[in-house]
Design a protein around this motif. Structure first.
Motif, PDB file in Angstrom:
ATOM      1  N   THR A 193       0.841  -1.198   0.000  1.00 29.27           N
ATOM      2  CA  THR A 193       0.000   0.000   0.000  1.00 29.27           C
ATOM      3  C   THR A 193       0.872   1.242   0.000  1.00 29.27           C
ATOM      4  O   THR A 193       2.088   1.173   0.208  1.00 29.27           O
ATOM      5  CB  THR A 193      -0.940   0.019   1.217  1.00 29.27           C
ATOM      6  OG1 THR A 193      -1.924   1.049   1.041  1.00 29.27           O
ATOM      7  CG2 THR A 193      -0.173   0.282   2.510  1.00 29.27           C
ATOM      8  N   GLU A 194       0.235   2.373  -0.223  1.00 30.84           N
ATOM      9  CA  GLU A 194       0.912   3.666  -0.198  1.00 30.84           C
ATOM     10  C   GLU A 194       0.100   4.616   0.673  1.00 30.84           C
ATOM     11  O   GLU A 194      -1.100   4.783   0.467  1.00 30.84           O
ATOM     12  CB  GLU A 194       1.049   4.218  -1.615  1.00 30.84           C
ATOM     13  CG  GLU A 194       1.999   5.392  -1.735  1.00 30.84           C
ATOM     14  CD  GLU A 194       2.264   5.766  -3.184  1.00 30.84           C
ATOM     15  OE1 GLU A 194       1.480   6.590  -3.717  1.00 30.84           O
ATOM     16  OE2 GLU A 194       3.212   5.218  -3.783  1.00 30.84           O
ATOM     17  N   VAL A 195       0.768   5.213   1.655  1.00 31.34           N
ATOM     18  CA  VAL A 195       0.122   6.172   2.550  1.00 31.34           C
ATOM     19  C   VAL A 195       0.467   7.574   2.057  1.00 31.34           C
ATOM     20  O   VAL A 195       1.653   7.912   1.954  1.00 31.34           O
ATOM     21  CB  VAL A 195       0.594   6.001   4.004  1.00 31.34           C
ATOM     22  CG1 VAL A 195      -0.236   6.875   4.948  1.00 31.34           C
ATOM     23  CG2 VAL A 195       0.521   4.539   4.431  1.00 31.34           C
ATOM     24  N   PRO A 196      -0.524   8.402   1.748  1.00 31.95           N
ATOM     25  CA  PRO A 196      -0.218   9.724   1.207  1.00 31.95           C
ATOM     26  C   PRO A 196       0.599  10.575   2.175  1.00 31.95           C
ATOM     27  O   PRO A 196       0.544  10.382   3.395  1.00 31.95           O
ATOM     28  CB  PRO A 196      -1.603  10.345   0.982  1.00 31.95           C
ATOM     29  CG  PRO A 196      -2.557   9.197   0.986  1.00 31.95           C
ATOM     30  CD  PRO A 196      -1.963   8.154   1.874  1.00 31.95           C
ATOM     31  N   ALA A 197       1.366  11.499   1.627  1.00 30.03           N
ATOM     32  CA  ALA A 197       2.046  12.473   2.472  1.00 30.03           C
ATOM     33  C   ALA A 197       1.020  13.185   3.340  1.00 30.03           C
ATOM     34  O   ALA A 197      -0.063  13.536   2.882  1.00 30.03           O
ATOM     35  CB  ALA A 197       2.792  13.489   1.600  1.00 30.03           C
ATOM     36  N   ARG A 198       1.343  13.337   4.610  1.00 31.24           N
ATOM     37  CA  ARG A 198       0.484  13.981   5.613  1.00 31.24           C
ATOM     38  C   ARG A 198      -0.785  13.176   5.905  1.00 31.24           C
ATOM     39  O   ARG A 198      -1.713  13.688   6.520  1.00 31.24           O
ATOM     40  CB  ARG A 198       0.080  15.402   5.196  1.00 31.24           C
ATOM     41  CG  ARG A 198       1.220  16.290   4.744  1.00 31.24           C
ATOM     42  CD  ARG A 198       2.217  16.561   5.845  1.00 31.24           C
ATOM     43  NE  ARG A 198       3.251  17.498   5.427  1.00 31.24           N
ATOM     44  CZ  ARG A 198       4.325  17.798   6.159  1.00 31.24           C
ATOM     45  NH1 ARG A 198       4.501  17.209   7.325  1.00 31.24           N
ATOM     46  NH2 ARG A 198       5.228  18.644   5.716  1.00 31.24           N
ATOM     47  N   GLY A 199      -0.820  11.919   5.472  1.00 34.52           N
ATOM     48  CA  GLY A 199      -2.039  11.127   5.627  1.00 34.52           C
ATOM     49  C   GLY A 199      -1.861   9.943   6.553  1.00 34.52           C
ATOM     50  O   GLY A 199      -0.810   9.721   7.157  1.00 34.52           O
ATOM     51  N   GLU A 200      -2.932   9.172   6.689  1.00 40.73           N
ATOM     52  CA  GLU A 200      -2.906   7.931   7.438  1.00 40.73           C
ATOM     53  C   GLU A 200      -3.877   6.959   6.790  1.00 40.73           C
ATOM     54  O   GLU A 200      -4.739   7.365   5.995  1.00 40.73           O
ATOM     55  CB  GLU A 200      -3.268   8.134   8.912  1.00 40.73           C
ATOM     56  CG  GLU A 200      -4.713   8.511   9.169  1.00 40.73           C
ATOM     57  CD  GLU A 200      -5.106   8.435  10.630  1.00 40.73           C
ATOM     58  OE1 GLU A 200      -6.306   8.270  10.904  1.00 40.73           O
ATOM     59  OE2 GLU A 200      -4.229   8.543  11.505  1.00 40.73           O
TER      60      GLU A 200
END
Length: 400
Positions: free
Chosen positions: A101-108
């Motif tokens: 998976t990929e977690v967006p910058a500034r995200g969760e």
């Protein structure tokens, strides 16, 4: 084993069973891996869940990442000591049905549920394999528990032999949640989760590492309730800090109110706001005591009211805690002493909180109530020790 639900039944609700408040990468008091990040490495973290369940999911935070975080794979398993896990308990986690998976910058993001029955107060491991280069890592500085690192992909290893490096911080992992709760003995087990929110005293500074002896741990043991620790060492109510996280008025929603199943928050914070201005003037003061403006009781009280209003708007109770005695510590001085007394008087008498616990009274030295009782004090005189954290849990337990 995952228990089947009757046809047409509503899915079992999720509850927070463990948490750690995210922080931006920083040097910290002890060596950590936050600024260097990870590259083709596996990180294994051991946490203790405070609620039982038949299904588990994790929450990964990239809150302070400036680029997307690529997680190649993740597992959850029952801990077996150190970096080892119990054979047969490893579950590969998925995210939207995929292992990577990929977690967006500034995200969760949260993982999909995994079928793994967990007991209340059981230690589990969460293992992340990071095949790429992450850059600086969102982390939680002071875990009071060991985290392990291995070179290459060891997410499914049951023994801990490959995990030859360790630090005392948590990385990317900000929550473990459970669903399909098993019956649990103890008062209050069906009354919702408790979030303890604050600074290093809440975080567990001075407690025995790898022993789960923070006051949040003792509270979970005593009440039978799910308890999430949202403390950050050095955290301030009114100001952001490079080492000590975003101010509480900015992070309260994310770290406390957004926890699934939360019904009560215990708020213990303000001593750093009051004491950093004193500590910063002492000889040899650390540059970490910045910002350090002199803060008034009126400013702190206004911030407390803001947090109380935010909680009440979400239907969450708030228990206010008086600031602990701190005479003869780094934070002590005439202005800090006066402000502390004014704040504690307001907490006791204003009626603004749904309830209050008087930690200042129960932990006071009988010979001088402005000092922390030596029977409950860590060596710095500012933080409690294991016995002090147990005493705090005893005092607040009837109120949550």
């Amino acid at each position: 084993m995952l228990t089947g639900a009757p046809a047409g039944a509503k899915p079992a609700p999720w509850t927070a069973a463990w948490g750690a408040a995210p922080q931006s990468p920083s040097t910290g008091f002890t060596a950590n891996w936050s600024q260097e990040g990870f590259s083709h490495q596996t990180v294994r973290q051991v946490v203790r869940v405070t609620a039982a369940g038949e299904r588990v999911r994790i929450r990964i935070s990239n809150a302070y990442g400036t680029s997307p975080l690529r997680v190649t794979g993740a597992t959850v398993a029952r801990a077996a000591g150190g970096a080892s896990v119990r054979p047969g308990s490893v579950r590969h986690l998925t995210f939207g049905g995929e292992r990577a998976t990929e977690v967006p910058a500034r995200g969760e993001l949260r993982s999909d549920p995994a079928a793994l029955g967990l007991r209340r107060l059981e230690r589990v491991t969460v293992t992340l394999y990071l095949a790429g280069t992450t850059g600086p890592a969102t982390f939680h500085s002071q875990a009071w528990a060991d985290t392990y690192r291995a070179e290459g992909d060891h997410r499914a290893d049951t023994d801990g032999a490959a995990f030859t490096a360790r630090t005392g911080s948590w990385y990317y992992l900000s929550g473990v949640e459970v669903s399909g709760a098993r019956p649990a003995a103890g008062p209050g087990t069906d009354a919702g989760a408790v979030v303890v929110f604050g600074d290093s005293i809440t975080d567990g500074f001075g407690s025995t590492p790898n022993a789960d002896r923070r006051y949040s741990d003792a509270l979970a043991e005593r009440t039978g309730r799910p308890v999430v620790n949202a403390g950050i060492g050095g955290n301030l109510v009114l100001n952001d800090s490079a080492w000590y996280g975003e101010r509480s008025t900015a992070r309260f929603g994310r770290d406390a109110l957004d926890q699934p199943g939360v019904s009560t928050v215990v708020l213990l914070q303000g001593l750093n706001d009051i004491g950093f201005s004193e500590a910063a003037r002492k000889p040899g003061a650390s540059p970490t005591y910045k910002p350090s403006p002199q803060v008034t009781s009126r400013q702190l009280i206004a911030a407390y009211r803001e947090l109380i209003d935010a909680a009440h708007a979400r239907g969450v109770r708030v228990v206010g805690a008086t600031l602990l005695p701190f005479k003869d510590t780094t934070h002590w001085g005439p202005a800090a002493a006066r402000t502390s007394e004014e704040v504690n008087h307001w907490i006791r008498t204003s009626g603004a909180f749904d309830a209050h616990v008087d930690f200042a009274e129960v932990l006071a030295d009988p010979a001088d109530p402005r000092r922390l009782d030596p029977a409950y004090a860590y060596e710095d005189g500012l933080h409690p020790d294991d016995a002090g954290y147990r005493r705090m849990a005893e005092a607040v337990a009837p109120l949550v």
